[in-house]
Write a protein that holds these residues in place. Structure first.
Motif, PDB file in Angstrom:
ATOM      1  N   ALA A  64       0.275  -1.139  -0.130  1.00  0.00           N
ATOM      2  CA  ALA A  64       0.013  -0.227  -0.108  1.00  0.00           C
ATOM      3  C   ALA A  64       0.976   0.815   0.469  1.00  0.00           C
ATOM      4  N   ALA A  65       1.927   0.991   0.568  1.00  0.00           N
ATOM      5  CA  ALA A  65       2.495   2.814   1.036  1.00  0.00           C
ATOM      6  C   ALA A  65       3.720   2.213  -0.443  1.00  0.00           C
ATOM      7  N   ILE A  66       3.590   1.957  -1.586  1.00  0.00           N
ATOM      8  CA  ILE A  66       4.284   1.625  -2.631  1.00  0.00           C
ATOM      9  C   ILE A  66       3.476   2.413  -3.668  1.00  0.00           C
ATOM     10  N   ASP A  67       3.610   3.662  -4.190  1.00  0.00           N
ATOM     11  CA  ASP A  67       2.588   3.900  -5.074  1.00  0.00           C
ATOM     12  C   ASP A  67       3.471   4.624  -6.194  1.00  0.00           C
ATOM     13  N   ARG A  85      -2.305   1.912  -7.087  1.00  0.00           N
ATOM     14  CA  ARG A  85      -3.687   2.145  -6.269  1.00  0.00           C
ATOM     15  C   ARG A  85      -4.732   1.078  -7.108  1.00  0.00           C
ATOM     16  N   LYS A  86      -5.494   2.095  -8.591  1.00  0.00           N
ATOM     17  CA  LYS A  86      -5.663   1.448  -9.308  1.00  0.00           C
ATOM     18  C   LYS A  86      -5.757  -0.019  -9.844  1.00  0.00           C
ATOM     19  N   PHE A  87      -4.784  -0.191 -10.082  1.00  0.00           N
ATOM     20  CA  PHE A  87      -4.212  -1.809 -10.683  1.00  0.00           C
ATOM     21  C   PHE A  87      -4.618  -2.583  -9.184  1.00  0.00           C
ATOM     22  N   ARG A  88      -4.053  -2.115  -8.082  1.00  0.00           N
ATOM     23  CA  ARG A  88      -4.434  -3.261  -6.809  1.00  0.00           C
ATOM     24  C   ARG A  88      -5.682  -3.375  -6.408  1.00  0.00           C
ATOM     25  N   GLU A  89      -6.628  -2.446  -6.587  1.00  0.00           N
ATOM     26  CA  GLU A  89      -7.844  -2.122  -6.274  1.00  0.00           C
ATOM     27  C   GLU A  89      -8.671  -3.231  -7.088  1.00  0.00           C
ATOM     28  N   LYS A  90      -7.906  -3.788  -8.649  1.00  0.00           N
ATOM     29  CA  LYS A  90      -8.342  -4.536  -9.343  1.00  0.00           C
ATOM     30  C   LYS A  90      -8.017  -6.053  -8.326  1.00  0.00           C
ATOM     31  N   LEU A  91      -7.486  -6.078  -8.491  1.00  0.00           N
ATOM     32  CA  LEU A  91      -5.930  -7.200  -8.358  1.00  0.00           C
ATOM     33  C   LEU A  91      -6.302  -7.749  -6.224  1.00  0.00           C
ATOM     34  N   CYS A  92      -6.762  -7.055  -5.707  1.00  0.00           N
ATOM     35  CA  CYS A  92      -7.161  -7.107  -4.031  1.00  0.00           C
ATOM     36  C   CYS A  92      -6.589  -5.766  -3.478  1.00  0.00           C
ATOM     37  N   LYS A  93      -8.014  -5.810  -2.849  1.00  0.00           N
ATOM     38  CA  LYS A  93      -8.820  -4.531  -2.613  1.00  0.00           C
ATOM     39  C   LYS A  93      -8.060  -4.361  -0.967  1.00  0.00           C
ATOM     40  N   ARG A  94      -8.178  -5.392  -0.750  1.00  0.00           N
ATOM     41  CA  ARG A  94      -7.712  -6.017   0.873  1.00  0.00           C
ATOM     42  C   ARG A  94      -6.516  -5.598   1.459  1.00  0.00           C
ATOM     43  N   ILE A  95      -5.699  -5.757   0.683  1.00  0.00           N
ATOM     44  CA  ILE A  95      -3.759  -4.832   0.723  1.00  0.00           C
ATOM     45  C   ILE A  95      -4.837  -3.319   1.093  1.00  0.00           C
ATOM     46  N   TYR A  96      -6.042  -2.106   0.739  1.00  0.00           N
ATOM     47  CA  TYR A  96      -5.625  -1.231   1.263  1.00  0.00           C
ATOM     48  C   TYR A  96      -6.659  -0.881   2.644  1.00  0.00           C
ATOM     49  N   ASP A  97      -6.894  -1.988   3.268  1.00  0.00           N
ATOM     50  CA  ASP A  97      -7.765  -2.543   4.534  1.00  0.00           C
ATOM     51  C   ASP A  97      -6.863  -1.802   5.678  1.00  0.00           C
ATOM     52  N   PRO A 140      10.490  -0.308  -5.135  1.00  0.00           N
ATOM     53  CA  PRO A 140       9.052  -0.704  -6.476  1.00  0.00           C
ATOM     54  C   PRO A 140       9.578  -1.278  -7.856  1.00  0.00           C
ATOM     55  N   GLU A 141      10.807  -1.098  -8.097  1.00  0.00           N
ATOM     56  CA  GLU A 141      10.772  -1.841  -9.556  1.00  0.00           C
ATOM     57  C   GLU A 141      11.123  -3.257  -9.230  1.00  0.00           C
ATOM     58  N   GLU A 142      11.248  -3.693  -7.955  1.00  0.00           N
ATOM     59  CA  GLU A 142      10.925  -5.033  -7.774  1.00  0.00           C
ATOM     60  C   GLU A 142       9.706  -5.829  -8.048  1.00  0.00           C
ATOM     61  N   LEU A 143       8.384  -5.042  -8.168  1.00  0.00           N
ATOM     62  CA  LEU A 143       6.839  -5.338  -8.829  1.00  0.00           C
ATOM     63  C   LEU A 143       6.825  -4.950  -9.947  1.00  0.00           C
ATOM     64  N   ALA A 144       5.980  -6.134 -10.679  1.00  0.00           N
ATOM     65  CA  ALA A 144       6.154  -6.054 -12.304  1.00  0.00           C
ATOM     66  C   ALA A 144       5.079  -5.241 -12.815  1.00  0.00           C
ATOM     67  N   VAL A 145       3.858  -4.669 -13.787  1.00  0.00           N
ATOM     68  CA  VAL A 145       3.767  -2.930 -14.109  1.00  0.00           C
ATOM     69  C   VAL A 145       2.131  -3.354 -13.375  1.00  0.00           C
ATOM     70  N   ASP A 146       2.135  -4.498 -12.994  1.00  0.00           N
ATOM     71  CA  ASP A 146       1.070  -4.100 -12.074  1.00  0.00           C
ATOM     72  C   ASP A 146       0.928  -4.075 -10.729  1.00  0.00           C
ATOM     73  N   CYS A 147       2.076  -3.920 -10.189  1.00  0.00           N
ATOM     74  CA  CYS A 147       2.591  -3.682  -8.661  1.00  0.00           C
ATOM     75  C   CYS A 147       1.898  -4.546  -7.645  1.00  0.00           C
ATOM     76  N   PHE A 148       2.339  -5.658  -8.133  1.00  0.00           N
ATOM     77  CA  PHE A 148       1.685  -6.638  -7.137  1.00  0.00           C
ATOM     78  C   PHE A 148       2.548  -7.758  -7.155  1.00  0.00           C
ATOM     79  N   HIS A 149       3.191  -8.263  -8.202  1.00  0.00           N
ATOM     80  CA  HIS A 149       3.434 -10.024  -8.563  1.00  0.00           C
ATOM     81  C   HIS A 149       5.088  -9.245  -8.385  1.00  0.00           C
ATOM     82  N   PRO A 150       5.717  -9.942  -8.290  1.00  0.00           N
ATOM     83  CA  PRO A 150       7.172  -9.458  -8.853  1.00  0.00           C
ATOM     84  C   PRO A 150       7.744  -9.703  -9.933  1.00  0.00           C
TER      85      PRO A 150
END
Length: 170
Positions: A64-67, A85-97, A140-150
């Motif tokens: 959540a802190a990496i945006d 955040r837009k990508f993650r809200e589709k993949l895993c909203k739970r991250i923003y709990d 941040p560079e360890e995350l794929a374009v979806d900001c979720f997967h490595p």
């Protein structure tokens, strides 16, 4: 004549890693851990001589802190400004709990994974626990374009953690 469908050759190494998709599921940490323990016990029963490499779940609570906002090239293609955040809200909203709840969930899951690894060791399994995953500070560079997967770099980081764990004596 009946063909044998079971693979006869037993593996030398078996790598087991629980990922972010499991964290995002509707399962409770207890349900996730029970399934994990059952499945890793079955792996050991099927391949008792294999080294079982167990990696805990990645530190999802850091995401959540990496945006960041993607550049104008992607905006031209999509017609909208995209952020992690837009990508993650589709993949895993739970991250923003609530951050405390996110930390509690990932900690409960990883505590269960560590307990499963200990149970396997007690049952005679050759377990390599990738403990350095627990202290991974995701860049941040360890995350794929979806900001979720490595990304490839994130996969390399995980691989380095595994190599370091394998270098330690059992």
């Amino acid at each position: 004549q009946e063909e044998k469908t079971k693979i006869q050759k037993k593996p030398e190494f078996i790598f087991v890693m629980l990922g972010g998709n499991d964290f995002c599921s509707d399962f409770t940490p207890d349900e996730i851990v029970k399934t994990y323990k059952d499945q890793t016990a079955a792996i050991h029963q099927d391949s008792p001589d294999a080294k079982i490499i167990i990696a805990p779940a990645p530190p999802i609570d850091q995401l959540a802190a990496i945006d960041f906002t993607y550049g104008p090239t992607l905006t031209q293609v999509t017609g909208e400004e995209l952020t992690c955040r837009k990508f993650r809200e589709k993949l895993c909203k739970r991250i923003y709990d609530d951050p405390a709840a996110v930390k509690e969930r990932i900690t409960a899951i990883n505590t269960g994974i560590q307990a499963a690894a200990s149970s396997l060791t007690a049952a005679g399994a050759k377990v390599v626990f990738v403990d350095s995953m627990l202290s991974w500070q995701i860049k941040p560079e360890e995350l794929a374009v979806d900001c979720f997967h490595p990304s490839a770099l994130g996969q390399q980081t995980i691989g380095n953690f595994v190599k370091a764990a394998l270098a330690k004596p059992l």
